[in-house]
Structures are given as structure tokens and as C-alpha cells.
Design a protein around this motif. Structure first.
Motif, PDB file in Angstrom:
ATOM      1  N   HIS A  74      52.362  13.155  -7.494  1.00 19.79           N
ATOM      2  CA  HIS A  74      51.662  14.337  -6.980  1.00 19.79           C
ATOM      3  C   HIS A  74      52.538  15.020  -5.943  1.00 19.79           C
ATOM      4  CE1 HIS A  74      48.159  16.177  -4.495  1.00 19.79           C
ATOM      5  NE2 HIS A  74      48.642  17.055  -5.367  1.00 19.79           N
ATOM      6  N   ASP A  76      52.268  17.524  -3.380  1.00 19.84           N
ATOM      7  CA  ASP A  76      51.279  18.270  -2.590  1.00 19.84           C
ATOM      8  C   ASP A  76      52.016  19.242  -1.678  1.00 19.84           C
ATOM      9  OD1 ASP A  76      49.156  19.197  -1.147  1.00 19.84           O
ATOM     10  OD2 ASP A  76      48.310  17.233  -0.695  1.00 19.84           O
ATOM     11  N   TYR A 186      48.658  20.008  -8.515  1.00 19.36           N
ATOM     12  CA  TYR A 186      47.232  20.244  -8.231  1.00 19.36           C
ATOM     13  C   TYR A 186      46.508  19.175  -9.037  1.00 19.36           C
ATOM     14  CZ  TYR A 186      43.028  23.308  -7.789  1.00 19.36           C
ATOM     15  OH  TYR A 186      41.803  23.850  -7.508  1.00 19.36           O
ATOM     16  N   GLU A 190      40.800  17.779 -10.816  1.00 20.54           N
ATOM     17  CA  GLU A 190      40.270  18.914 -10.055  1.00 20.54           C
ATOM     18  C   GLU A 190      40.696  20.232 -10.685  1.00 20.54           C
ATOM     19  OE1 GLU A 190      41.365  18.635  -5.970  1.00 20.54           O
ATOM     20  OE2 GLU A 190      40.987  16.470  -5.863  1.00 20.54           O
ATOM     21  N   LEU A 191      41.941  20.270 -11.180  1.00 22.07           N
ATOM     22  CA  LEU A 191      42.471  21.505 -11.770  1.00 22.07           C
ATOM     23  C   LEU A 191      41.641  21.951 -12.958  1.00 22.07           C
ATOM     24  CD1 LEU A 191      44.679  23.683 -12.089  1.00 22.07           C
ATOM     25  CD2 LEU A 191      45.953  22.023 -13.482  1.00 22.07           C
ATOM     26  N   ALA A 200      39.250  27.769  -9.181  1.00 17.17           N
ATOM     27  CA  ALA A 200      40.651  27.608  -8.795  1.00 17.17           C
ATOM     28  C   ALA A 200      41.179  28.894  -8.165  1.00 17.17           C
ATOM     29  CB  ALA A 200      41.488  27.229 -10.008  1.00 17.17           C
ATOM     30  N   ALA A 204      46.913  29.084  -9.248  1.00 12.52           N
ATOM     31  CA  ALA A 204      46.738  28.064 -10.294  1.00 12.52           C
ATOM     32  C   ALA A 204      46.669  28.721 -11.666  1.00 12.52           C
ATOM     33  CB  ALA A 204      45.486  27.239 -10.018  1.00 12.52           C
TER      34      ALA A 204
END
Length: 476
Positions: A74, A76, A186, A190-191, A200, A204
């Protein structure tokens, strides 16, 4: 005895003319001709299928894996945290990224000097996605000849249905690729939820669309054009080649002169080489070249021509290997060397960089502490008559869990910390802690001293930090 080179006067104002070029001008850039790649099966194609399956499986699967509730991979960006296989890295670890990029570069150079463009033929993302798209095209539109006939045929319900199905599947694969790529930045769960509930942010949607379109165009439409004109590796890879580099090559000593013949005919008796001039090596080439013309920068080393030629050799009862992985020296009957100064040089640098990165990661402390002295005041006396210095301690917690540290200071007799000696730093937090240190006047004989701040984690007993600073006092 002298020899003369014939000279021909050329009029620069004239050029070749034909029925389609009445003006006699020369086109510097030819328009692209669509390449219809014939499907072939063989040893090297099986190797590519395995590598393709592994790479695609890793790409699409790793984005879903978690470790202790944290995505396995990930990036971030808002938090400036990079989570890789349970470890967290920060911008200050940029040196590690630089080292990994150097490893990749020298690894590519090292492999290229030995085996040419095997990276391009088996693991390059452009190759991987292009072969997937070609596989879809083969399954929907049929074999090479059927695809050629379909493109030449007038519009019909059948043609529209097949073309629509092909492009629909291509777009689905491209969309999955775009979603997965953005999912590494992301969190994917959740995306997907945010995208389909319109929660979003705009970026995104933009990046998913961008990588979807890029994949669709690169693998579906541009294909070999990316390798020929956009990829710099195709241009400079020849610099790393030498007569001992093992590349896909046609053996002219065995294959020439070419010519068709019936099965069972002895080529020696017919005055021919083993090449029957069937053109299969050209029909299976994804860049549309004829390997019999020699090594060309367009060759990506995929070895499809080897599989195609071996299949023909088997049918003709000839030995395999007319087209094979070989070196220039071997084709000329010379001895080929696997190891030479160039490979030793690349290999040595590669080994040193790998060792350095492994050592750096193995000895990396997942927390950091710095002490900044308050330069606004050199020192002061407190109510007890002791000499004070003010500092700002900065503690960065790069572990996956909160850490509680106990602070201490050494370096002078009677030195102590007046402010809080216990601080909790959240995972990924870089906390600033104002700190006041004092010493009794009798401990000061000079204007400044070296002191050491220490922070011992109560959460992880193996995590201990220390940093040096200076304590300033009055001059006696």
C-alpha cells in the motif's frame, strides 16, 4: 591491380515513382500495417504462459492481501507511508528506493549481456498484457486467416458482434487493470465500494479511467508500436550486446539456400538448406519481422519463431534448432564464453547493491529520534539554581503499532529531564516533544558538553533509540 567503385549520379530532386506516387516524393514515415499474429504452441510459449500466469496472478492478487489488518502492499501518498510486506517506509527511506532502482537497472543490464531481451519477451508488462489481448482476440475472432478475412469482409451482424465482444472483453481487462493499479494507492476494498457509491474523490475516478484507457490502447491497438517507438530499451539494448550474447538467431549456414520441397526430400541432394521458406517464423512474430534477415532492434526475444520453426522441422523430419537461442560466435563456429569482463562488472555491481540493500533493511531501526537545541537562549537558571537548556525531541514511529517510550539523558553528573519522560507515539506519527534538561552548577566546568538522549520502548524491549546533542552552560 586496382579496383574501382562504380558511381551513379543521383538527382536529389527526383525520387521513386509509382502509380500511387506521381510526384516522385519519398515518404519518410510509413503508416502502420496491422500485424496478424498466428498462434503457436511450443516449449518457449509454455514458459511464457507460466511466467504470464504468475505475474498476472501476483498483480491482481497481492492488492487484496492484508497483514495484521494492513494491506500487504500500500502506497499511502497522503500519509507519506509505504507499506511493503509488513514493513513501513517513509520519505526519509528514499535511499532504499534509489538502491532498488539501481538493482533493477543493473539486473536488466546483466541479463541483457547474457541472454539479450528475455525481459521483453517474457516479463515486460507491455508483452504480458499484449499477449493476453491477443489470446482474447484469437478466441473470439478465430485464427490468423479468419481474422484477416473478417477485417476485409463488409460490415455484417456477425462481424459487429465479434468486434464488439472482443473490445468489450478488452475493456473489462483494462478496467480490472486500472482498478488494481489504483488499489495499490487506495485500499482496493474501499476503492471499489467508494467508486460504485460515488463516494470516491475525483482523482480516483481520473486515475482508474487513465490506466484503463492506457491499457486498452497500448495492449489492444498500439502493441508493437510501444516496443518500437516508445520504449527506450529497444534503442540502447544493442550497446550491451557482444558476440557472446545469446539471442534468438537464424542459422544461415544450415538454412541457406532456402526453397520449398516435398516432405522426405534430402535438402543436400536438392541443393537446398533446411529452410523451406514457409514464412511461419514471420507469421508468429508479434513485431512482424523476419528473423532470417539477422538480428534487428525490433526483436523482443519472445522465441515464438523458434517454436514455429521447430514445429516445421519436426514435420519435415529435420533436426530442430534452425532458429534458436545462440550467439554470434557459435554461428561462426567459434567458442562462446558465458562469463566475460562485462558480465563480471555488471554482476559485481549488482551483488554489491543487493548486499547493501539487504544490510540496510536488516539493520534498519523502525523508529528515529532527533534532538534540536533551542537556539533562542543558550541557557538559563531555574528556581533551584540549576542550569537549564531547552530542546525539541522529534520521535518518528515507523512500526505498525503505537509505541510508548521512556526518555532519559546522560553525559553530565546530576543531569535530568524536567518535562515528561514518558511519551506515546502512534504508528506512522512523527511527534515533536518540547523537553527541558537541567544540571547542577558544580557539574559545569566548561562552556559546553556532549550529552545523549535515550528513548526505550515499553512496548517493544528491543527498540531503543539514542541521539547526541550539546549542553551549553556559563564559562567559568
Amino acid at each position: 591491380m586496382s579496383s574501382e567503385i562504380p558511381v551513379k549520379q543521383v538527382d536529389p530532386s527526383s525520387g521513386p515513382s509509382d502509380n500511387n506516387n506521381k510526384s516522385g516524393t519519398v515518404e519518410l514515415y510509413a503508416s502502420r500495417k496491422k500485424i496478424y499474429v498466428k498462434e503457436v504452441k511450443g516449449f518457449f510459449q509454455r514458459i511464457r504462459n507460466v511466467s504470464l500466469t504468475l505475474l498476472m496472478g501476483m498483480y491482481f492478487a497481492f492488492v487484496w492481501f492484508t497483514l495484521d489488518g494492513q494491506p500487504l502492499i500500500h502506497f499511502d501518498l497522503p500519509a507519506r507511508e509505504f507499506h511493503l510486506y509488513g514493513a513501513t517506509f517513509y520519505p526519509k527511506d528514499f535511499i532504499l528506493l534509489s538502491g532498488m532502482l539501481i538493482i533493477c537497472a543493473f539486473g536488466l543490464f546483466f541479463i541483457t549481456t547474457l541472454f539479450g531481451r528475455v525481459w521483453c519477451g517474457y516479463t515486460c508488462p507491455q508483452t504480458v498484457w499484449t499477449f493476453i489481448f491477443m489470446w482474447v482476440e484469437e478466441r473470439i475472432e478465430g485464427s490468423r486467416n479468419k481474422r484477416m478475412k473478417l477485417d476485409k469482409a463488409p460490415s455484417s451482424a456477425n462481424k459487429i458482434a465479434k468486434k464488439s465482444a472482443k473490445h468489450g472483453v478488452w475493456l473489462l481487462i483494462a478496467l480490472a487493470t486500472g482498478l488494481t493499479f489504483v488499489g495499490y494507492f487506495y485500499p482496493i476494498r474501499e476503492l471499489i465500494a467508494d467508486l460504485f457509491t460515488l463516494q470516491a474523490n475525483g482523482w480516483a475516478y481520473f486515475w482508474v479511467a487513465f490506466f484503463t484507457v492506457a491499457t486498452y490502447l497500448n495492449a489492444g491497438w498500439m502493441r508493437e508500436q510501444v516496443c518500437l517507438y516508445m520504449c527506450p530499451y529497444a534503442r540502447f539494448q544493442s550497446v550491451m550486446f557482444d558476440p557472446n550474447t545469446r539471442v534468438v538467431s537464424y542459422d544461415p549456414n544450415r538454412g541457406e539456400p532456402r526453397g520449398g520441397r516435398k516432405k522426405g526430400v534430402d535438402p543436400a541432394e536438392a541443393g537446398l538448406g533446411d529452410c523451406i521458406d514457409c514464412g511461419q517464423c514471420v507469421q508468429v512474430c508479434p513485431t512482424g519481422i523476419d528473423i532470417r534477415d539477422g538480428l534487428q532492434y525490433e526483436c523482443i526475444g519472445c522465441a515464438l519463431c523458434i517454436d514455429a520453426c521447430d514445429e516445421i522441422m519436426d514435420k519435415m523430419n529435420y533436426p530442430r534448432g534452425l532458429i534458436r537461442y545462440t550467439t554470434e560466435n557459435e554461428l561462426e563456429g567459434k567458442t562462446s564464453k558465458l562469463l566475460r569482463p562485462r558480465t563480471f562488472g555488471y554482476g559485481a555491481v549488482l551483488s554489491l547493491m543487493i548486499a547493501a540493500i539487504i544490510f540496510t533493511i536488516a539493520t534498519r531501526v523502525p523508529a528515529q529520534m532527533d534532538a534540536l537545541r533551542d537556539r533562542g537562549a543558550l541557557y538559563s537558571f531555574n528556581g533551584e539554581g540549576r542550569i537549564e537548556n531547552s530542546y525539541t525531541l522529534k520521535i518518528a514511529n515507523m512500526t505498525e503499532v503505537p509505541q510508548t517510550f521512556t526518555l532519559a539523558v546522560t553525559g553530565l553528573e546530576g543531569i535530568r529531564i524536567l518535562t515528561d519522560t514518558s511519551v506515546t507515539v502512534e504508528s506512522g506519527e512523527n511527534r515533536s516533544l518540547p523537553t527541558v534538561v537541567d544540571v547542577p552548577p558544580e557539574s559545569i566546568a566548561e562552556s559546553n558538553y556532549d550529552i545523549v538522549f535515550r528513548a526505550q520502548s515499553e512496548t517493544d524491549s528491543s527498540l531503543s533509540l539514542e541521539t547526541e546533542s550539546r549542553f551549553v552552560g556559563p564559562t567559568r
